[in-house]
Design a protein around this motif. Structure first.
Motif, short mmCIF file in Angstrom:
data_model
loop_
_atom_site.label_atom_id
_atom_site.label_comp_id
_atom_site.label_asym_id
_atom_site.label_seq_id
_atom_site.Cartn_x
_atom_site.Cartn_y
_atom_site.Cartn_z
N MET A 1 0.75 -1.11 0.08
CA MET A 1 -0.05 -0.01 0.15
C MET A 1 0.80 1.29 -0.06
O MET A 1 0.54 2.15 -0.64
CB MET A 1 -0.98 0.00 1.28
CG MET A 1 -2.12 -1.21 1.26
SD MET A 1 -2.86 -1.52 2.52
CE MET A 1 -4.15 0.13 2.40
N CYS A 2 1.88 1.16 0.75
CA CYS A 2 2.91 2.21 0.77
C CYS A 2 3.46 2.88 -0.41
O CYS A 2 3.74 3.86 -0.96
CB CYS A 2 3.91 2.33 1.94
SG CYS A 2 4.82 0.91 1.87
N ILE A 3 3.76 1.62 -1.22
CA ILE A 3 4.68 1.74 -2.35
C ILE A 3 3.56 2.55 -3.43
O ILE A 3 3.96 3.41 -4.14
CB ILE A 3 4.99 0.01 -3.14
CG1 ILE A 3 6.11 -0.27 -2.24
CG2 ILE A 3 5.43 0.59 -4.36
CD1 ILE A 3 6.35 -1.78 -2.38
N LYS A 4 2.46 2.18 -3.51
CA LYS A 4 1.48 2.80 -4.36
C LYS A 4 1.13 4.32 -3.66
O LYS A 4 1.01 5.09 -4.75
CB LYS A 4 0.13 1.97 -4.51
CG LYS A 4 0.32 0.92 -5.24
CD LYS A 4 -1.08 -0.12 -5.68
CE LYS A 4 -0.87 -1.02 -6.49
NZ LYS A 4 -2.22 -1.29 -7.17
N ALA A 5 1.17 4.59 -2.70
CA ALA A 5 0.68 5.74 -2.09
C ALA A 5 1.85 6.99 -2.17
O ALA A 5 1.48 8.01 -2.22
CB ALA A 5 0.19 5.63 -0.58
N CYS A 6 2.93 6.57 -2.40
CA CYS A 6 4.14 7.38 -2.48
C CYS A 6 4.05 8.27 -3.78
O CYS A 6 4.36 7.56 -4.99
CB CYS A 6 5.52 6.67 -2.27
SG CYS A 6 6.90 7.87 -2.46
N PRO A 7 3.95 9.58 -3.56
CA PRO A 7 4.01 10.11 -4.94
C PRO A 7 5.20 10.37 -5.65
O PRO A 7 5.15 10.84 -6.59
CB PRO A 7 3.49 11.69 -4.41
CG PRO A 7 3.94 11.74 -2.84
CD PRO A 7 3.80 10.33 -2.36
N LYS A 8 6.30 10.34 -4.82
CA LYS A 8 7.84 10.57 -5.35
C LYS A 8 8.26 9.09 -5.71
O LYS A 8 9.56 8.94 -6.19
CB LYS A 8 8.64 10.97 -4.62
CG LYS A 8 8.08 12.64 -3.89
CD LYS A 8 8.16 13.61 -5.01
CE LYS A 8 9.30 14.24 -5.43
NZ LYS A 8 9.26 14.96 -6.32
N LYS A 9 7.77 8.01 -5.84
CA LYS A 9 8.07 6.64 -6.07
C LYS A 9 9.51 6.18 -5.25
O LYS A 9 10.33 5.62 -5.82
CB LYS A 9 8.31 6.56 -7.48
CG LYS A 9 6.99 6.80 -8.24
CD LYS A 9 6.02 6.01 -8.08
CE LYS A 9 4.77 6.34 -9.06
NZ LYS A 9 3.60 5.99 -8.22
N ILE B 1 9.51 4.26 -2.67
CA ILE B 1 9.32 3.06 -2.08
C ILE B 1 9.30 1.87 -2.96
O ILE B 1 8.52 1.98 -3.89
CB ILE B 1 8.38 3.02 -0.60
CG1 ILE B 1 8.41 4.14 -0.09
CG2 ILE B 1 8.29 1.54 -0.19
CD1 ILE B 1 7.21 4.32 1.05
N SER B 2 9.87 0.84 -2.86
CA SER B 2 9.84 -0.39 -3.86
C SER B 2 10.01 -1.64 -3.14
O SER B 2 10.17 -1.69 -2.05
CB SER B 2 10.69 -0.24 -4.71
OG SER B 2 12.14 -0.32 -4.22
#
Ligand code: SF4
Length: 52
Positions: A1-9, A11-12
């Motif tokens: 969920m955090c990977i999709k939420a991050c606007p700056k990409k 997290i992977s």
């Protein structure tokens, strides 16, 4: 969920699997993080601490 939420990409997924067979979330681009806290807000397990 955090990977999709991050606007700056920032997290992977990890390249490895844990003992349960899952890839975990990794903050790969720490310098790109703007400290918005979206990753923190969507985490159901409260695993993320935003300190920037
Ligand atoms: S706090 Fe940083 S890592 Fe988290 S969603 Fe915002 S930019 Fe991405």
């Amino acid at each position: 969920m955090c990977i999709k939420a991050c606007p700056k990409k920032c997290i992977s997924f990890s390249k490895q699997f844990n003992r349960a067979g899952y890839c975990w979330a990794v903050l790969e681009k720490e310098d790109t993080c703007i400290g918005c806290g979206f990753c923190y807000m969507v985490c159901p397990d409260v695993c993320i601490e935003v300190y920037k």
